[in-house]
Design a protein around this motif. Structure first.
Motif, short mmCIF file in Angstrom:
data_model
loop_
_atom_site.label_atom_id
_atom_site.label_comp_id
_atom_site.label_asym_id
_atom_site.label_seq_id
_atom_site.Cartn_x
_atom_site.Cartn_y
_atom_site.Cartn_z
N ILE A 71 0.92 -1.19 0.01
CA ILE A 71 -0.07 0.11 -0.06
C ILE A 71 0.96 1.40 0.06
O ILE A 71 1.88 1.23 0.80
CB ILE A 71 -0.84 0.03 1.22
N HIS A 106 0.23 -5.39 6.26
CA HIS A 106 0.49 -4.86 4.82
C HIS A 106 1.90 -4.44 4.92
O HIS A 106 2.20 -3.80 5.99
CB HIS A 106 -0.72 -3.71 4.37
N LEU A 111 -10.00 -2.36 1.44
CA LEU A 111 -8.84 -3.24 0.80
C LEU A 111 -8.95 -4.64 0.42
O LEU A 111 -8.51 -5.25 -0.59
CB LEU A 111 -7.73 -3.17 1.79
#
Length: 376
Positions: free
Chosen positions: A3, A32, A366
């Motif tokens: 991300i 992430h 997400l």
């Protein structure tokens, strides 16, 4: 998932630095890999420039410029200590892209690789400033097929001028998920026929008090009022001096500006000391959104005053949502009411609901990207 986030992460403002850190840290805890896009366009790159002339009256010719710089240099040189404190925070805590970008065009030509891109938080869509008119802060540069979403982006005002409306509508409706920080932002987008926006909490609220204690610095032990005032407000001065006289508190200020009635000045400190000063304060008085947020995280006695600039919806919406409207004070304040202990029981319950909702928004947004990638 990889991300990339984009926000005003390096503008030498405590709240801006801490919200960038908080969103990065929360996403990392969710498993992430996160990078903050090191985006520094010209209009965000002039902080602490010793040769800048900030007053147009002095920018007429070389002579007036030299006079201005000579007068300002004794103030500007010591201020570099504050710059160093923020630069150290950025270097130590923020994971930035290796490339620094200076325009949306540069980002389009060579965007940092990611599976998903998030714009936000803070006042990235405030069109009173250039960042609210910058396509980069609306993820205009993101390659086709990649997830684009906002998290806690703020317009900072109730309304937008007519000229900016088509631009905002075109850019925001392209996003796959729209999370704005204030409920007034949801209403702005509804008036543009964008009906899928939701209100989520500022990223600093995705972390808890224990997390911020780790980041905080030295311990302050005496009783003091902390003031954080962007306007050199007469109301803040009056209220502060009354409380100091009534309670016997010292006065601390974290302002780099012209406050001259404090007992201790913290003009040149970074975000870690900002956290410590709020954590240890007996009372907080400010016109800063993030001073209000951290006062609530640490359950402080506090009072918030409106800013001269028309960006007060941030404080109003936040305090209203948590049933703490009485902490937003004006000239008609009642000192006895302000000095009462703040009842946080209902506010904590309401805040926890909003935090859970915000985490769910991020997770589901997400996750939708993962599903699309699996289909493709």
């Amino acid at each position: 998932m990889k991300i990339c986030t984009i926000t005003c992460h390096d503008v030498y403002n405590h709240g801006a630095s801490l919200q960038a850190y908080a969103l990065m840290t929360y996403l990392e805890r969710c498993g992430h890999e996160v990078e903050i896009i090191d985006y520094k366009p010209d209009y965000l790159s002039n902080h602490y420039n010793l040769l800048s002339v900030d007053n147009p009256k002095w920018d007429k010719n070389l002579l007036t410029k030299l006079i201005y710089l000579a007068l300002k240099m004794p103030v500007k040189i010591p201020s570099l200590i504050r710059k160093k404190a923020f630069d150290q925070f950025t270097s130590k805590y923020l994971k930035l892209t290796k490339i620094r970008y200076s325009s949306n065009e540069e980002l389009k030509k060579n965007p940092p690789y990611a599976n998903a891109y998030l714009c936000g938080s803070d006042q990235i869509w405030n069109s009173l400033h250039q960042n609210g008119k910058d396509p980069a802060f609306y993820l205009d540069f993101v390659p086709p097929g990649k997830l684009k979403a906002s998290y806690a982006a703020s317009f900072a005002t109730d309304t937008l001028v007519d000229e900016i409306l088509p631009f905002v509508k075109k850019k925001v409706e392209r996003l796959d998920g729209i999370g704005v920080r204030e409920k007034s932002g949801v209403e702005i987008l509804k008036r543009l026929d964008i009906i899928n926006a939701v209100s989520v909490v500022d990223p600093v609220l995705l972390l808890d008090k224990k997390d911020w204690n780790i980041l905080g610095g030295e311990k302050f032990v005496e009783k003091y009022i902390l003031i954080y005032d962007f306007d050199n407000s007469d109301l803040i001065r009056k209220l502060t001096l009354e409380i100091a006289n009534e309670c016997g508190y010292k006065i601390y200020t974290i302002n780099p500006g012209k406050i001259n009635y404090a007992d201790r000045y913290f003009k040149f400190v970074g975000p870690e000391t900002f956290i410590s000063l709020i954590r240890d304060a007996a009372f907080v008085i400010s016109n800063s959104y993030h001073a209000a947020v951290f006062s609530i995280i640490y359950q402080k006695k506090f009072a918030i005053v409106n800013r001269k600039e028309s960006i007060n919806t941030r404080m109003r919406d936040f305090l209203s949502d948590l049933k703490l409207n009485q902490r937003l004070v004006d000239e008609d304040y009642n000192l006895n009411e302000i000095l009462k202990m703040v009842n946080y029981s209902k506010s904590v319950e309401l805040l926890n609901e909003k935090i859970i909702f915000s985490m769910k928004y991020l997770d589901e947004t997400l996750l939708s990207n993962v599903k699309v990638r699996n289909v493709l």
